[in-house]
Design an enzyme around this catalytic site. Structure first.
Site, PDB file in Angstrom:
ATOM      1  CG  ASP A 171      15.103 -19.909  -5.587  1.00 54.23           C
ATOM      2  OD1 ASP A 171      14.870 -19.190  -4.596  1.00 54.23           O
ATOM      3  OD2 ASP A 171      15.843 -19.548  -6.522  1.00 54.23           O
ATOM      4  CE  LYS A 218      19.607  -9.106   7.991  1.00 51.06           C
ATOM      5  NZ  LYS A 218      20.612  -9.626   8.918  1.00 51.06           N
TER       6      LYS A 218
HETATM    7  C1  LIG Z   1       2.710 -11.886  -4.109  1.00 50.74           C
HETATM    8  C2  LIG Z   1       3.247 -13.128  -4.776  1.00 50.74           C
HETATM    9  C3  LIG Z   1       3.989 -12.919  -6.036  1.00 50.74           C
HETATM   10  C4  LIG Z   1       3.838 -14.035  -6.917  1.00 50.74           C
HETATM   11  C5  LIG Z   1       4.517 -13.850  -8.153  1.00 50.74           C
HETATM   12  C6  LIG Z   1       3.841 -14.655  -9.102  1.00 50.74           C
HETATM   13  C7  LIG Z   1       4.661 -14.717 -10.263  1.00 50.74           C
HETATM   14  C8  LIG Z   1       5.680 -15.760 -10.096  1.00 50.74           C
HETATM   15  C9  LIG Z   1       6.698 -15.633 -11.107  1.00 50.74           C
HETATM   16  C10 LIG Z   1       7.884 -16.091 -10.883  1.00 50.74           C
HETATM   17  C11 LIG Z   1       8.325 -16.808  -9.634  1.00 50.74           C
HETATM   18  C12 LIG Z   1       8.946 -15.899  -8.640  1.00 50.74           C
HETATM   19  C13 LIG Z   1       9.771 -16.622  -7.701  1.00 50.74           C
HETATM   20  C14 LIG Z   1      11.191 -16.204  -7.878  1.00 50.74           C
HETATM   21  C15 LIG Z   1      12.103 -17.081  -7.102  1.00 50.74           C
HETATM   22  C16 LIG Z   1      13.491 -17.039  -7.647  1.00 50.74           C
HETATM   23  C17 LIG Z   1      14.299 -16.020  -6.943  1.00 50.74           C
HETATM   24  C18 LIG Z   1      15.697 -16.011  -7.446  1.00 50.74           C
HETATM   25  O1  LIG Z   1      16.167 -16.965  -7.967  1.00 50.74           O
HETATM   26  S1  LIG Z   1      16.583 -14.571  -7.276  1.00 50.74           S
HETATM   27  C19 LIG Z   1      18.085 -14.949  -8.180  1.00 50.74           C
HETATM   28  C20 LIG Z   1      19.178 -15.482  -7.307  1.00 50.74           C
HETATM   29  N1  LIG Z   1      19.635 -14.465  -6.352  1.00 50.74           N
HETATM   30  C21 LIG Z   1      20.419 -13.476  -6.749  1.00 50.74           C
HETATM   31  O2  LIG Z   1      20.839 -13.349  -7.871  1.00 50.74           O
HETATM   32  C22 LIG Z   1      20.793 -12.488  -5.666  1.00 50.74           C
HETATM   33  C23 LIG Z   1      22.219 -11.995  -5.833  1.00 50.74           C
HETATM   34  N2  LIG Z   1      22.568 -11.188  -4.656  1.00 50.74           N
HETATM   35  C24 LIG Z   1      22.253  -9.886  -4.593  1.00 50.74           C
HETATM   36  O3  LIG Z   1      21.721  -9.289  -5.521  1.00 50.74           O
HETATM   37  C25 LIG Z   1      22.549  -9.191  -3.294  1.00 50.74           C
HETATM   38  O4  LIG Z   1      23.567  -9.855  -2.616  1.00 50.74           O
HETATM   39  C26 LIG Z   1      21.299  -9.131  -2.373  1.00 50.74           C
HETATM   40  C27 LIG Z   1      20.176  -8.365  -3.069  1.00 50.74           C
HETATM   41  C28 LIG Z   1      20.800 -10.514  -1.971  1.00 50.74           C
HETATM   42  C29 LIG Z   1      21.670  -8.362  -1.096  1.00 50.74           C
HETATM   43  O5  LIG Z   1      22.427  -7.237  -1.476  1.00 50.74           O
HETATM   44  P1  LIG Z   1      22.108  -5.796  -0.866  1.00 50.74           P
HETATM   45  O6  LIG Z   1      23.279  -4.929  -1.217  1.00 50.74           O
HETATM   46  O7  LIG Z   1      20.761  -5.332  -1.269  1.00 50.74           O
HETATM   47  O8  LIG Z   1      22.030  -6.002   0.688  1.00 50.74           O
HETATM   48  P2  LIG Z   1      23.220  -6.338   1.718  1.00 50.74           P
HETATM   49  O9  LIG Z   1      23.563  -5.101   2.439  1.00 50.74           O
HETATM   50  O10 LIG Z   1      24.330  -7.072   1.058  1.00 50.74           O
HETATM   51  O11 LIG Z   1      22.480  -7.379   2.688  1.00 50.74           O
HETATM   52  C30 LIG Z   1      21.381  -6.936   3.456  1.00 50.74           C
HETATM   53  C31 LIG Z   1      21.366  -7.745   4.721  1.00 50.74           C
HETATM   54  O12 LIG Z   1      21.212  -9.133   4.347  1.00 50.74           O
HETATM   55  C32 LIG Z   1      22.358  -9.891   4.809  1.00 50.74           C
HETATM   56  N3  LIG Z   1      22.711 -10.870   3.803  1.00 50.74           N
HETATM   57  C33 LIG Z   1      22.830 -10.687   2.483  1.00 50.74           C
HETATM   58  N4  LIG Z   1      23.173 -11.799   1.864  1.00 50.74           N
HETATM   59  C34 LIG Z   1      23.273 -12.729   2.824  1.00 50.74           C
HETATM   60  C35 LIG Z   1      23.589 -14.103   2.819  1.00 50.74           C
HETATM   61  N5  LIG Z   1      23.886 -14.760   1.671  1.00 50.74           N
HETATM   62  N6  LIG Z   1      23.587 -14.761   3.983  1.00 50.74           N
HETATM   63  C36 LIG Z   1      23.288 -14.135   5.161  1.00 50.74           C
HETATM   64  N7  LIG Z   1      22.960 -12.814   5.213  1.00 50.74           N
HETATM   65  C37 LIG Z   1      22.972 -12.145   4.086  1.00 50.74           C
HETATM   66  C38 LIG Z   1      23.445  -8.871   4.993  1.00 50.74           C
HETATM   67  O13 LIG Z   1      24.418  -9.290   5.926  1.00 50.74           O
HETATM   68  C39 LIG Z   1      22.675  -7.666   5.471  1.00 50.74           C
HETATM   69  O14 LIG Z   1      22.380  -7.859   6.828  1.00 50.74           O
HETATM   70  P3  LIG Z   1      22.432  -6.637   7.885  1.00 50.74           P
HETATM   71  O15 LIG Z   1      21.444  -5.625   7.362  1.00 50.74           O
HETATM   72  O16 LIG Z   1      23.830  -6.130   7.840  1.00 50.74           O
HETATM   73  O17 LIG Z   1      22.030  -7.237   9.192  1.00 50.74           O
END
Ligand SMILES: CCCCCCCC/C=C\CCCCCCCC(=O)SCCNC(=O)CCNC(=O)[C@H](O)C(C)(C)COP(=O)(O)OP(=O)(O)OC[C@H]1O[C@@H](n2cnc3c(N)ncnc32)[C@H](O)[C@@H]1OP(=O)(O)O
Length: 259
Positions: A171, A218
């Site tokens: 992840d 996405k």
């Molecule tokens: C430049 C480099 C940078 C480096 C950085 C260095 C520093 C590094 C430091 C640190 C490391 C960093 C690394 C981090 C890694 C860890 C990340 C995590 O663990 S994240 C925590 C776990 N995930 C959550 O807690 C999300 C919980 N879920 C949500 O908040 C929402 O459901 C969210 C944001 C994912 C989507 O919600 P909506 O309301 O914004 O969007 P909607 O309309 O629901 O979905 C948009 C499109 O995506 C599809 N979609 C959404 N979820 C889906 C799913 N599960 N499966 C399939 N499609 C999905 C939908 O069907 C829709 O598609 P259509 O536009 O209609 O075509």
């Protein structure tokens, strides 16, 4: 153990990365209890603007560097990857204990996470006991490579890494890749992992991730976790990240001050 148990991997290119980007922060507000019939407000989005270089006078400690807990194999692979950064094709990403430390200073001043939060992969202080890792970002901004030594505190079955630890590694590797590609915050929406061979504790592994497709908000990614010789494929994964707006409207990556 390990050798030959997994599928043979397809060695990817030998180049490697480094980075500078944005990191999602951690939601910090304690939710206020609300009657069940009242819709809950949407939680704040994580910050995404991550500074990839440290240069301020009170920089947090960059932990993506060798320490006494790194094995000889880990050090050797790290040096090999560092050599790949000399021509700019890859870049090493600094790694700090807290997500907050990855934010530009201007944003840090707007966030008060309290004393507790720290990155999941940095929650073991003892050197060599948990995740020891460094992530490199390809110049394309669409590939990451994570070198990781799997410490003894990550045990699942006796002598082997917990599947959740491998998922965390994956992840983080794909997440960093997604952040780089998105140039804004992005969150894991879906993560699918096939565990193909157990990872022995103490092993040094390489997780290679790339963006497969980027459609609107996405970002579809893939990831492979192998041994350093690319003889054993421990796990392969696909992930979907969704770009999200920051709650506090951080500046674009180009505007992020470099520390
Ligand atoms: C430049 C480099 C940078 C480096 C950085 C260095 C520093 C590094 C430091 C640190 C490391 C960093 C690394 C981090 C890694 C860890 C990340 C995590 O663990 S994240 C925590 C776990 N995930 C959550 O807690 C999300 C919980 N879920 C949500 O908040 C929402 O459901 C969210 C944001 C994912 C989507 O919600 P909506 O309301 O914004 O969007 P909607 O309309 O629901 O979905 C948009 C499109 O995506 C599809 N979609 C959404 N979820 C889906 C799913 N599960 N499966 C399939 N499609 C999905 C939908 O069907 C829709 O598609 P259509 O536009 O209609 O075509």
């Amino acid at each position: 153990m390990g050798g030959g148990r997994g599928r043979r991997s397809n060695p990817a290119g030998d180049s490697i990365p480094q980075l500078c980007h944005r990191t999602p922060g951690v939601p910090i507000d304690v939710p206020v209890p609300t009657p069940p019939h009242v819709p809950q407000p949407r939680p704040p989005r994580p910050h995404c603007c991550v500074s990839l270089q440290a240069s301020c006078s009170v920089s947090p400690q960059d932990l993506a560097v060798p320490n006494a807990g790194w094995s000889a194999a880990m050090c050797e692979q790290y040096q090999r990857l560092l050599r790949c950064t000399t021509n700019g094709s890859w870049r090493r990403i600094p790694s700090y204990r807290r997500g907050l430390d990855h934010l530009p200073e201007v944003l840090q001043m707007t966030v008060d996470p309290g004393p507790g939060p720290r990155l999941f992969l940095r929650n073991v202080d003892a050197e060599g006991a948990g995740f020891e890792y460094a992530i490199f970002l390809h110049a394309s901004g669409r590939r990451t490579r994570c070198l990781c030594q799997v410490g003894p505190y990550l045990e699942g079955h006796q002598g082997f890494a917990h599947g959740g630890a491998i998922a965390t590694l994956v992840d983080t590797t794909v997440g960093t890749c997604a952040l780089a590609a998105a140039k804004m915050s992005a969150m894991t929406a879906k993560l699918s992992i096939s565990y193909l061979a157990p990872v022995p504790l103490g092993a040094v592994v390489v997780a290679d991730s790339r963006v497969e497709q980027h459609e609107g908000r996405k970002i579809f990614l893939s990831c492979q976790v192998c041994d350093t010789q690319r003889d054993t494929l421990y796990a392969e994964a696909t992930a979907l990240f969704i770009q999200v707006e920051d709650n506090n409207s951080p500046p674009s990556p180009a505007a992020c001050p470099q520390r």
